[in-house]
Motif scaffolding. Structure first.
Motif, mmCIF file in Angstrom:
data_model
loop_
_atom_site.group_PDB
_atom_site.id
_atom_site.type_symbol
_atom_site.label_atom_id
_atom_site.label_comp_id
_atom_site.label_asym_id
_atom_site.label_seq_id
_atom_site.Cartn_x
_atom_site.Cartn_y
_atom_site.Cartn_z
ATOM 1 N N GLY A 109 -41.488 -21.246 -38.763
ATOM 2 C CA GLY A 109 -40.219 -21.757 -39.260
ATOM 3 C C GLY A 109 -39.864 -21.309 -40.650
ATOM 4 O O GLY A 109 -38.816 -21.668 -41.148
ATOM 5 N N GLU A 110 -40.705 -20.465 -41.310
ATOM 6 C CA GLU A 110 -40.434 -20.055 -42.682
ATOM 7 C C GLU A 110 -40.024 -18.598 -42.803
ATOM 8 O O GLU A 110 -39.550 -18.192 -43.850
ATOM 9 N N VAL A 111 -40.254 -17.799 -41.786
ATOM 10 C CA VAL A 111 -39.870 -16.393 -41.837
ATOM 11 C C VAL A 111 -38.388 -16.288 -41.476
ATOM 12 O O VAL A 111 -37.978 -16.647 -40.374
ATOM 13 N N ARG A 112 -37.599 -15.809 -42.398
ATOM 14 C CA ARG A 112 -36.159 -15.798 -42.192
ATOM 15 C C ARG A 112 -35.593 -14.391 -42.358
ATOM 16 O O ARG A 112 -36.193 -13.524 -43.013
ATOM 17 N N VAL A 113 -34.423 -14.165 -41.774
ATOM 18 C CA VAL A 113 -33.682 -12.906 -41.907
ATOM 19 C C VAL A 113 -32.796 -13.011 -43.143
ATOM 20 O O VAL A 113 -31.983 -13.939 -43.259
ATOM 21 N N VAL A 114 -32.929 -12.074 -44.055
ATOM 22 C CA VAL A 114 -32.154 -12.056 -45.296
ATOM 23 C C VAL A 114 -31.278 -10.812 -45.286
ATOM 24 O O VAL A 114 -31.777 -9.686 -45.225
ATOM 25 N N GLN A 115 -29.957 -11.035 -45.314
ATOM 26 C CA GLN A 115 -29.017 -9.922 -45.323
ATOM 27 C C GLN A 115 -28.850 -9.378 -46.736
ATOM 28 O O GLN A 115 -28.799 -10.130 -47.708
ATOM 29 N N HIS A 116 -28.747 -8.048 -46.810
ATOM 30 C CA HIS A 116 -28.608 -7.374 -48.103
ATOM 31 C C HIS A 116 -27.246 -6.704 -48.199
ATOM 32 O O HIS A 116 -26.260 -7.263 -47.712
ATOM 33 N N ALA A 117 -27.194 -5.508 -48.809
ATOM 34 C CA ALA A 117 -25.925 -4.808 -49.000
ATOM 35 C C ALA A 117 -25.272 -4.563 -47.651
ATOM 36 O O ALA A 117 -25.796 -3.851 -46.814
ATOM 37 N N ARG B 280 -34.614 -17.028 -33.460
ATOM 38 C CA ARG B 280 -33.659 -18.092 -33.219
ATOM 39 C C ARG B 280 -33.085 -18.562 -34.552
ATOM 40 O O ARG B 280 -33.823 -18.904 -35.479
ATOM 41 N N GLY B 281 -31.758 -18.568 -34.623
ATOM 42 C CA GLY B 281 -31.093 -19.112 -35.806
ATOM 43 C C GLY B 281 -31.457 -18.414 -37.098
ATOM 44 O O GLY B 281 -31.734 -19.082 -38.110
ATOM 45 N N ARG B 282 -31.480 -17.094 -37.114
ATOM 46 C CA ARG B 282 -31.784 -16.277 -38.292
ATOM 47 C C ARG B 282 -33.211 -16.477 -38.793
ATOM 48 O O ARG B 282 -33.510 -16.224 -39.947
ATOM 49 N N ARG B 283 -34.117 -16.897 -37.890
ATOM 50 C CA ARG B 283 -35.519 -17.090 -38.257
ATOM 51 C C ARG B 283 -36.413 -16.558 -37.153
ATOM 52 O O ARG B 283 -36.014 -16.499 -35.990
ATOM 53 N N LEU B 284 -37.652 -16.198 -37.569
ATOM 54 C CA LEU B 284 -38.679 -15.848 -36.593
ATOM 55 C C LEU B 284 -39.521 -17.091 -36.326
ATOM 56 O O LEU B 284 -39.996 -17.745 -37.259
ATOM 57 N N VAL B 285 -39.698 -17.403 -35.064
ATOM 58 C CA VAL B 285 -40.448 -18.618 -34.684
ATOM 59 C C VAL B 285 -41.493 -18.254 -33.648
ATOM 60 O O VAL B 285 -41.466 -17.176 -33.049
#
Length: 464
Positions: A18-26, A95-100
């Protein structure tokens, strides 16, 4: 070993679940993975397996098509805040911009994802002189790779989306069929009849009437209708005023305006660079001492470049615009690349011959053999007026001489008539010496003076 895997799985559930998330950049279609670690973030090591499928799922969820490119680095335990156990996450779901539901396993076959670029982020301008001007091409993994855009309904709002996405400023021109950029030789046409508002992040997010994404919806365009764009940051170089495209005054384009390059510190290396950029070889024939000197374009920008050895194009160099201290008393830089026809005619200051800057072996023309051809209409008019003026002066001199002769003949005729009317007397040269006879008065004093008109007239006639 089994006990160790169980322990690592428990740690993974505590550290990553539940802590690994997708972070968008440029750009909305470029992202990476991060895991929170207190008030810091750390990179996420992933193992092999179904990573490509996972990345595609993230790109589709972001509305960015499928994956175009992934940048990875080898995982080094303990580096950059990573966990030092030498373990990786595998079998993750998205799921939901995260890796689970990830599983942490031991092993050295791990990599850290530093950047993922989705397909709808990728746009390029091809066939032009600079990355900010050319034929519009988009990348689509499901639609055959790189493809073009049809020019139906193509306008400045659509072109502005491309310029903004590429960081090229704003759109100056939206080109289409018969425009400045050549059409593609092959490949798909991805989009047709775009209706962008201008604020979209990419062309893929614009409303569209027709597109071909591999899903059975097709366009009705050929590559002759490929759309193009000229952005404000498009850089271009050209040589103007020469006999061909490989010779002339050096001019640069930016923000819709063509400016000139100051010849201060304009040297062989810079000249060779421009020849190479224009596809005119890499060797300059002439780059200095032009006669007459080349003038800057009126009210146009003045460019000055400082290049290093490793630079291959002007756009990599340090540039200055309208710096008076760098361009003081400068002239416009000129260039004749090797093999070029040079300038049509460049005359020397005394205009005794016309020098043509061409390949070795060509000689200067003679003063009269070559001088007549480059005469402009204005110069020809001046010569004609000068000849007419000379003709009028000559005629006036002839008339004056004839009038003078007639006057002399008239005087001689009058004298002859007078002599015929008066008696002929012998000349008394002693008497004629004095023009005025002085008579004495009764008391011996000087008397009145009387002019001898009869003696004055012959003297005047003798002076004629």
């Amino acid at each position: 070993m089994k006990l160790m895997n169980v322990i690592l799985s428990i740690l993974a559930s505590g550290l990553f679940q539940g802590e690994v998330r997708v972070v968008q950049h440029a750009g909305a279609c470029t992202w990476t993975l991060e895991a929170a670690a207190g008030n810091r973030s750390r990179a996420v090591p992933l193992g092999g397996g179904s990573r490509e499928e996972l990345f595609d799922r993230v790109c589709v969820d972001l509305g960015c098509g499928r994956v175009y490119n992934v940048t990875e680095t080898v995982h080094t335990p303990g580096a950059d805040g990573n966990n030092g156990t030498g373990t990786c996450l595998t079998g993750c779901s998205y799921r939901g911009r995260r890796l689970v539901n990830c599983t942490e396993t031991a092993g050295s076959n791990c990599s850290v994802v530093s950047k993922v670029v989705c397909g709808h982020q990728m746009v390029r301008l091809a066939g032009g002189p600079h990355r900010c001007g050319g034929r519009v091409e988009l990348w689509s993994a499901g639609g055959g790779g790189w493809g073009t855009v049809c020019d139906d309904r193509w306008d400045l709002a659509d072109a502005g989306v491309v310029c903004g996405q590429l960081g090229c400023g704003y759109a100056l021109d939206a080109t289409g069929q018969g425009g400045a950029f050549p059409p593609a030789a092959a490949g798909p046409v991805h989009l047709d009849e775009l209706m962008c508002a201008g604020a979209e992040s990419s062309l893929w997010t614009c409303p569209v009437a027709r597109h071909d994404d591999g899903g059975g919806r097709h366009h009705d365009c050929g590559h002759k209708e490929d759309a193009g764009v000229v952005c404000s940051e498009m850089r271009a170089v050209r040589l103007s005023g020469g006999a061909d495209r490989c010779s002339g005054k050096v001019e640069l384009h930016l923000n819709g305006t063509w400016g000139t390059v100051c010849d201060t510190c304009w040297d062989r290396e810079l000249a060779a660079m421009v020849c190479s950029m224009l596809g005119c070889g890499g060797e300059p024939e002439t780059f200095a001492h032009f006669e007459p000197p080349l003038a800057h374009n009126a009210d146009a920008p003045l460019w000055y470049y400082m290049c290093a050895v490793q630079h291959t194009v002007l756009w990599q160099c340090t540039e200055f615009i309208n710096m008076e201290t760098l361009c003081t008393s400068s002239k416009a830089a000129g260039l004749v690349c090797k093999g070029s026809q040079g300038f049509p005619t460049i005359s020397t200051p005394n205009v005794t011959s016309v020098t043509v800057l061409m390949n070795p072996g060509n000689t200067t023309g003679s003063a009269w053999g070559d001088f007549l051809f480059p005469l402009s209409p204005e110069l020809i008019g001046c010569l004609v007026l000068s000849l007419l003026l000379l003709l009028l002066l000559t005629m006036n001199s002839i008339v004056c001489c004839r009038r003078s002769r007639r006057s002399r003949a008239l005087v001689l005729q009058q004298r002859s008539e007078q002599q015929q009317k008066s008696p002929v007397v012998d000349n008394d040269y002693r008497e004629s010496i004095s023009l005025v006879k002085v008579t004495a008065g009764p008391d011996g004093s000087p008397g009145e003076r009387r002019q001898h008109d009869g003696l004055l007239l012959p003297l005047l006639l003798r002076c004629q």
